[in-house]
Write a protein that holds these residues in place. Structure first.
Motif, short mmCIF file in Angstrom:
data_model
loop_
_atom_site.label_atom_id
_atom_site.label_comp_id
_atom_site.label_asym_id
_atom_site.label_seq_id
_atom_site.Cartn_x
_atom_site.Cartn_y
_atom_site.Cartn_z
N TYR A 1 127.04 9.95 -46.36
CA TYR A 1 126.40 10.44 -47.57
C TYR A 1 127.44 10.31 -48.69
O TYR A 1 128.38 11.11 -48.78
CB TYR A 1 125.97 11.90 -47.42
N GLY A 2 127.29 9.26 -49.48
CA GLY A 2 128.35 8.96 -50.44
C GLY A 2 129.60 8.54 -49.71
O GLY A 2 129.57 7.63 -48.87
N ARG A 3 130.70 9.21 -49.98
CA ARG A 3 131.96 8.89 -49.32
C ARG A 3 132.23 9.76 -48.09
O ARG A 3 133.27 9.62 -47.44
CB ARG A 3 133.12 9.05 -50.31
N ILE A 4 131.29 10.63 -47.79
CA ILE A 4 131.47 11.57 -46.68
C ILE A 4 130.78 11.04 -45.43
O ILE A 4 129.61 10.67 -45.47
CB ILE A 4 130.92 12.96 -47.04
N ASN A 5 131.52 11.01 -44.32
CA ASN A 5 130.94 10.61 -43.04
C ASN A 5 130.26 11.81 -42.38
O ASN A 5 130.91 12.81 -42.07
CB ASN A 5 132.03 10.07 -42.10
N ALA A 6 128.95 11.69 -42.17
CA ALA A 6 128.23 12.71 -41.40
C ALA A 6 128.38 12.46 -39.91
O ALA A 6 128.42 13.41 -39.11
CB ALA A 6 126.76 12.71 -41.79
N LEU A 7 128.46 11.18 -39.52
CA LEU A 7 128.69 10.78 -38.13
C LEU A 7 129.70 9.64 -38.13
O LEU A 7 129.65 8.77 -39.00
CB LEU A 7 127.40 10.30 -37.47
N THR A 8 130.59 9.65 -37.14
CA THR A 8 131.62 8.61 -37.05
C THR A 8 131.68 8.06 -35.64
O THR A 8 132.06 8.78 -34.70
CB THR A 8 133.00 9.17 -37.45
N ASP A 9 131.29 6.80 -35.47
CA ASP A 9 131.42 6.09 -34.19
C ASP A 9 130.88 6.89 -33.00
O ASP A 9 131.52 7.03 -31.96
CB ASP A 9 132.89 5.72 -33.94
N VAL A 10 129.65 7.38 -33.15
CA VAL A 10 129.03 8.19 -32.11
C VAL A 10 128.41 7.28 -31.04
O VAL A 10 127.68 6.34 -31.35
CB VAL A 10 127.95 9.11 -32.72
N VAL B 1 129.04 17.75 -27.17
CA VAL B 1 129.51 18.66 -28.22
C VAL B 1 129.86 17.83 -29.45
O VAL B 1 130.78 17.00 -29.40
CB VAL B 1 130.73 19.48 -27.76
N LEU B 2 129.13 18.06 -30.53
CA LEU B 2 129.32 17.31 -31.78
C LEU B 2 129.92 18.25 -32.81
O LEU B 2 129.40 19.34 -33.06
CB LEU B 2 127.97 16.77 -32.27
N ASN B 3 131.02 17.83 -33.41
CA ASN B 3 131.65 18.64 -34.45
C ASN B 3 132.34 17.70 -35.43
O ASN B 3 133.05 16.78 -35.02
CB ASN B 3 132.67 19.62 -33.85
N GLY B 4 132.08 17.91 -36.72
CA GLY B 4 132.68 17.05 -37.73
C GLY B 4 132.21 15.62 -37.64
O GLY B 4 132.92 14.70 -38.04
N GLY B 5 130.99 15.42 -37.09
CA GLY B 5 130.45 14.08 -36.97
C GLY B 5 131.00 13.27 -35.83
O GLY B 5 130.71 12.07 -35.72
N ILE B 6 131.77 13.90 -34.94
CA ILE B 6 132.41 13.20 -33.82
C ILE B 6 132.05 13.91 -32.51
O ILE B 6 132.02 15.14 -32.45
CB ILE B 6 133.95 13.19 -33.99
N ILE B 7 131.75 13.13 -31.46
CA ILE B 7 131.53 13.71 -30.14
C ILE B 7 132.88 14.14 -29.57
O ILE B 7 133.77 13.33 -29.33
CB ILE B 7 130.87 12.69 -29.18
N ARG B 8 133.02 15.45 -29.36
CA ARG B 8 134.31 16.00 -28.90
C ARG B 8 134.39 16.14 -27.38
O ARG B 8 135.46 15.95 -26.80
CB ARG B 8 134.53 17.38 -29.53
N LEU B 9 133.27 16.49 -26.75
CA LEU B 9 133.22 16.64 -25.29
C LEU B 9 131.83 16.27 -24.82
O LEU B 9 130.85 16.41 -25.57
CB LEU B 9 133.51 18.08 -24.86
N SER B 10 131.73 15.84 -23.57
CA SER B 10 130.43 15.53 -22.97
C SER B 10 130.47 15.92 -21.49
O SER B 10 131.53 15.85 -20.86
CB SER B 10 130.11 14.04 -23.08
N GLY B 11 129.31 16.31 -20.96
CA GLY B 11 129.25 16.61 -19.54
C GLY B 11 128.07 17.48 -19.19
O GLY B 11 127.22 17.78 -20.03
N THR B 12 128.00 17.90 -17.94
CA THR B 12 126.96 18.81 -17.49
C THR B 12 127.33 20.23 -17.90
O THR B 12 128.47 20.50 -18.34
CB THR B 12 126.84 18.76 -15.96
N ALA B 13 126.38 21.15 -17.75
CA ALA B 13 126.65 22.55 -18.07
C ALA B 13 127.82 23.07 -17.26
O ALA B 13 128.68 23.80 -17.76
CB ALA B 13 125.39 23.38 -17.82
N GLU B 14 127.87 22.68 -15.98
CA GLU B 14 128.94 23.17 -15.09
C GLU B 14 130.30 22.67 -15.55
O GLU B 14 131.26 23.45 -15.63
CB GLU B 14 128.66 22.71 -13.67
#
Length: 243
Positions: free
Chosen positions: A14-23, A209-222
């Protein structure tokens, strides 16, 4: 499992701001995949880009092996993608029945449309009871049930839900998430974004887990609930591994 949706290096600006980065995200046929993160994490931008509402600055999105990155919303619906946006967007001046019929505008199988309407009215007796009333008179929970049912009237392969529990009481949230589980049992793949991490983790096969437009962690609930970096990833704090 067969990949239904594949997202690679998706960037949204959005303009110069990245809402998502290399997701990068995969959603397999028959899965419930959840995207969790705080407000402003980029969750709505992700769903809106998949649906064709928001343009991407880069990356690829394929659905059933077909590039859909630049498809408009109406064409995405015809391909089998339905989006339930945040905020329960009923058409308040139209009746419950009229709202449901709108969900089937891409269909020409009129007898099956009628059967689907009856099926949803059976599933949600309060909607049957109020079927001839303006949708704007429904409670927040009733409106959420209506917009999910309306989205399912298009018979999607992929149902995307944006914050389905937002602003609802615990008992209504239970009913909404029961509906989500039942929908998957009927063969619909689901991608749900939530701030309510507990509910999302409980229903999903896999979570990102998405934060700051970047996937930080992924996995099952466990795996995520046992990960010492989960809270740091969700809230944007320093990793425990960083000391």
């Amino acid at each position: 499992m067969t990949a239904l949706l594949e997202i690679r290096n998706l960037t949204v600006q959005y303009g110069r701001i990245n809402a998502l980065t290399d997701v990068d995200i995969d959603v397999s046929e028959g899965e419930i995949v959840s995207i969790i993160g705080p407000n402003g994490a980029g969750k709505t931008s992700l769903l809106s880009t998949i649906a064709g509402v928001v343009p991407a600055a880069g990356g690829t999105i394929t659905f059933r092996g077909e590039d859909i990155l630049r498809l408009p919303l109406e064409e995405s619906v015809r391909k089998g993608i339905a989006l339930v946006p945040e905020g329960r967007h009923v058409l308040p001046g139209l009746t419950v029945l009229e709202n449901l019929r709108l969900g089937a505008t891409i269909r020409s199988d009129t007898p099956e449309v009628r059967r689907d309407i009856e099926r949803f009215l059976d599933a949600f007796p309060i909607l049957r009871e109020r079927r001839n009333e303006p949708a704007g008179r429904l409670s927040g929970g009733e409106q959420q049930m209506l917009v999910i049912a309306r989205a399912l009237m298009s018979r999607p392969r992929l149902l995307m839900l944006d914050e389905p529990s937002l602003g609802l009481g615990p008992q209504i949230v239970d009913k909404v998430y029961d509906m989500i589980s039942d929908t998957r049992d009927q063969g619909v793949t689901i991608l749900v974004v939530e701030q309510n991490a507990r509910r999302a983790l409980a229903v999903a096969d896999r979570t990102h887990v998405l934060n700051g437009g970047i996937i930080r962690l992924s996995g099952t609930a466990e795996t995520l609930s046992g990960d010492p970096d989960f809270e740091a990833a969700y809230f944007g704090l320093r990793s425990v591994a960083d000391g």
